[in-house]
Design an enzyme around this catalytic site. Structure first.
Site, PDB file in Angstrom:
ATOM      1  N   GLY A  55      58.050 -23.370  54.485  1.00  0.00           N
ATOM      2  CA  GLY A  55      57.438 -24.795  54.543  1.00  0.00           C
ATOM      3  C   GLY A  55      58.079 -25.620  53.444  1.00  0.00           C
ATOM      4  O   GLY A  55      58.958 -25.098  52.601  1.00  0.00           O
ATOM      5  N   CYS A  82      60.018 -17.136  52.773  1.00  0.00           N
ATOM      6  CA  CYS A  82      60.478 -18.562  52.140  1.00  0.00           C
ATOM      7  C   CYS A  82      59.244 -19.192  51.396  1.00  0.00           C
ATOM      8  O   CYS A  82      58.745 -18.597  50.345  1.00  0.00           O
ATOM      9  CB  CYS A  82      60.925 -19.528  53.366  1.00  0.00           C
ATOM     10  N   TYR A  83      58.719 -20.160  51.730  1.00  0.00           N
ATOM     11  CA  TYR A  83      57.851 -21.037  51.130  1.00  0.00           C
ATOM     12  C   TYR A  83      56.488 -19.943  50.959  1.00  0.00           C
ATOM     13  O   TYR A  83      55.707 -19.598  49.745  1.00  0.00           O
ATOM     14  CB  TYR A  83      57.184 -21.817  51.580  1.00  0.00           C
ATOM     15  N   HIS A 169      64.947 -16.125  55.769  1.00  0.00           N
ATOM     16  CA  HIS A 169      64.226 -16.072  57.219  1.00  0.00           C
ATOM     17  C   HIS A 169      64.831 -15.099  58.213  1.00  0.00           C
ATOM     18  O   HIS A 169      65.762 -15.053  58.845  1.00  0.00           O
ATOM     19  CB  HIS A 169      64.427 -17.531  57.935  1.00  0.00           C
ATOM     20  N   GLU A 171      63.417 -14.191  60.830  1.00  0.00           N
ATOM     21  CA  GLU A 171      63.162 -14.609  62.302  1.00  0.00           C
ATOM     22  C   GLU A 171      64.342 -15.623  62.821  1.00  0.00           C
ATOM     23  O   GLU A 171      64.431 -15.483  64.205  1.00  0.00           O
ATOM     24  CB  GLU A 171      61.731 -15.637  62.508  1.00  0.00           C
ATOM     25  N   ASP A 227      56.366 -23.379  85.233  1.00  0.00           N
ATOM     26  CA  ASP A 227      55.040 -23.194  84.665  1.00  0.00           C
ATOM     27  C   ASP A 227      54.080 -23.567  85.851  1.00  0.00           C
ATOM     28  O   ASP A 227      53.298 -23.022  85.999  1.00  0.00           O
ATOM     29  CB  ASP A 227      55.040 -24.079  83.447  1.00  0.00           C
ATOM     30  N   LYS A 369      57.506 -19.442  76.839  1.00  0.00           N
ATOM     31  CA  LYS A 369      58.369 -19.654  78.119  1.00  0.00           C
ATOM     32  C   LYS A 369      58.869 -18.196  78.627  1.00  0.00           C
ATOM     33  O   LYS A 369      58.660 -18.059  79.920  1.00  0.00           O
ATOM     34  CB  LYS A 369      59.481 -20.612  77.632  1.00  0.00           C
TER      35      LYS A 369
END
Ligand code: XMP
Length: 513
Positions: A55, A82-83, A169, A171, A227, A369
């Site tokens: 964040g 992180c944050y 991070h 991710e 979709d 997605k």
């Protein structure tokens, strides 16, 4: 059916969705909720693990987002990123300060000791850092498990309490072994086995839709995009002919697209949907006559679409449910009350107020997605449809710069078809994000045979992008461009020049309007 679940608590980080996607890739169900979720709710939710996102704030400032310390005593494994890692340190008695040197970008860390989190990772590994604060002192019952040149506590943990924290991070793709680290947390620390499978999702959803809808009537606006196609087929498997799909051809589709949609979803197609095709081209061309301003074009196309749909809905009469192809990124974006993404993007979001119905059904609202695509394949939808690149709702209307006319639609459709065909033939297409032809509003002098010409310039665009927020122009081999350019000029009447767009996003956008 109860799945094992990981809960991502969002502290405003830009990678919140990415974390959830990475966890889902491990076949573990995962949801993102705001950090304000109450402890009671968290307990009820029964996650097998919790991840705090990064964040933009500093934990030591007065109004930064905090969390009830009691969360660390729930006996649920927690990973702070992180944050999130600084928050864990701050609340548990460590120290967080502004770093002497803020780190941004790829950074080498040294793994120390034997952490489960770094199982199967190299002792030195590259991670993605992005921070100005850092943990200068770990809480006293924590051990430091990684450090970098400028960050003494790149990772820390209290393994007994299953509390883990990383300054970087994992991710983000640039963290070379980040996926492995997340996998270690989800499997080794949280004990998840990975029970989130799309085949189960399909079965379960069909069962739930059947139970919910009973003998009610359902209406779906089908665009031919991934979709709405997946949502429609899922619904048809659940309630068959109680579902009616309306497909509006606004005359701004790509070449042959309307036929392709009809072949798959129409009466001759494999799904035997109740399929209503409305050819409304003339209505759209009329409404767009003389209009050149991009946003006005979008608004006109959007509102015409609603009118056409409304007319069709009236013919069908009362329906109980309206289907929307909302997917999880939309839910996360709108659900957290953060700065809303403002799009005048034309989609079916405007429909509810004009159709008389009881409830909206969004069967894909929990899926990313790539998961929607997997569901599409499970349902047997053809691959070319499932992997279709995004096509804007206003269609070619925003790929024709300036006024839209039937003749210009023909030109851009033909040029675009050649472009796509040659990119596919050369094998280049599979490595591209989005690509299309647009018709510039520029006419210029050329010479063909012995004749002077004064005709349009086609602009070709191709980009690579992972999230459509930023994009890089694609390096298409000149030999391929050469073939495309010749074919367009030779075969498309009204074009005497082909241009390629070498601009990235930002500063340009992907579309021309
Ligand atoms: P831009 O041009 O904003 O495009 O860089 C980003 C992505 O969004 C798509 N796009 C639209 N999609 N309605 C849509 O449904 C629109 O008005 C619209 N404008 C852009 C674009 O194709 C790209 O994938």
């Amino acid at each position: 059916m109860e799945h094992e679940k990981i809960l991502v608590l969002d502290f405003g980080g830009q990678y919140n969705q990415l974390i959830a996607r990475r966890v889902r890739e491990l076949n573990v169900y995962c949801e993102v909720h705001p950090y304000t979720m109450s402890l009671e709710k968290i307990k009820e939710y029964k996650p097998k693990g919790i991840i705090f996102t990064g964040g933009p704030n500093s934990v030591y400032l007065a109004d930064s987002p905090l969390i009830d310390k009691a969360i660390f005593d729930l006996n649920i494994p927690i990973l702070g990123i992180c944050y999130g890692s600084q928050l864990m340190a701050h609340l548990l008695g460590g120290k967080v300060e502004k770093a002497h040197v803020s780190e941004y970008g790829k950074t080498e860390i040294n793994i120390l000791g034997n952490s489960k989190l770094f199982d199967d990772c190299h002792r030195q590994t590259i991670v993605w850092m992005s921070h100005t604060d850092y943990i200068s002192e770990a809480p006293k019952d924590f051990v430091i498990t990684a450090s970098s040149a400028n960050c003494p506590v790149a990772a820390m943990e209290n393994a007994a309490k299953k509390l883990y924290a990383v300054q970087f991070h994992p991710e983000v793709m640039h963290s070379v072994e980040g996926k492995q680290m997340l996998k270690n947390f989800v499997t080794l620390v949280c004990g998840c086995v990975g029970d989130w499978q799309m085949a189960n999702f399909v079965k379960q959803t069909i069962k739930e839709l059947k139970a919910k809808i009973g003998d009610g009537k359902v209406l779906c606006a089908l665009s031919g995009g991934v979709d709405s196609s997946v949502a429609a087929v899922l619904l048809s498997k659940a309630v068959g002919k109680q579902l009616t799909c309306v497909f509006v051809d606004h005359g701004l589709l790509r070449k042959n697209e309307a036929q392709e949609v009809e072949e798959v979803f129409g009466p001759q197609g494999p799904y035997k949907l109740n399929f209503v095709k409305v050819d409304a081209s003339e209505r759209f061309y009329n409404a767009l006559k003389g209009v050149t301003e991009p946003e006005r074009k979008r608004k006109i196309i959007g509102s015409e679409f609603i009118h056409v749909f409304e007319d069709e809905a009236k013919k069908i009469g009362h329906v109980d449910y309206l289907v929307q192809g909302t997917i999880y990124p939309d839910v996360i974006e709108s659900g957290l009350g953060k700065s809303a993404v403002i799009k005048s993007h034309h989609n079916v979001g405007g429909l509810p107020s004009v159709v008389d119905f009881k409830e909206i059904i969004e069967p894909l609202r929990l899926l990313f997605k790539d998961e929607v695509r997997k569901v599409g394949l499970e349902l047997g939808i053809p691959e070319n449809l499932v992997y279709r690149q995004p096509f804007p709702g206003p269609g070619l209307g925003i790929r024709i710069i300036g006024e839209v006319t039937k003749e210009k639609v023909r030109i851009v459709q033909e040029a675009d078809a050649i472009y796509r065909e040659e990119l596919a033939k050369s094998g280049v297409a599979k490595n591209l994000g989005q690509y299309f032809a647009a018709l510039t509003n520029m006419q210029s002098v050329g010479v063909m045979g012995d004749e002077r010409t004064y005709e349009y310039a086609i602009a070709l665009r191709a980009v690579n992008t992972s999230d459509f927020m930023t994009a890089d122009w694609a390096r298409i081999p000149f030999e391929v461009m050469d073939i495309i350019s010749r074919r367009i000029v030779n075969e498309v009447k009204g074009v005497n020049r082909v241009l390629y767009d070498f601009t990235s996003k930002p500063p340009a956008t992907i579309e021309f309007e």
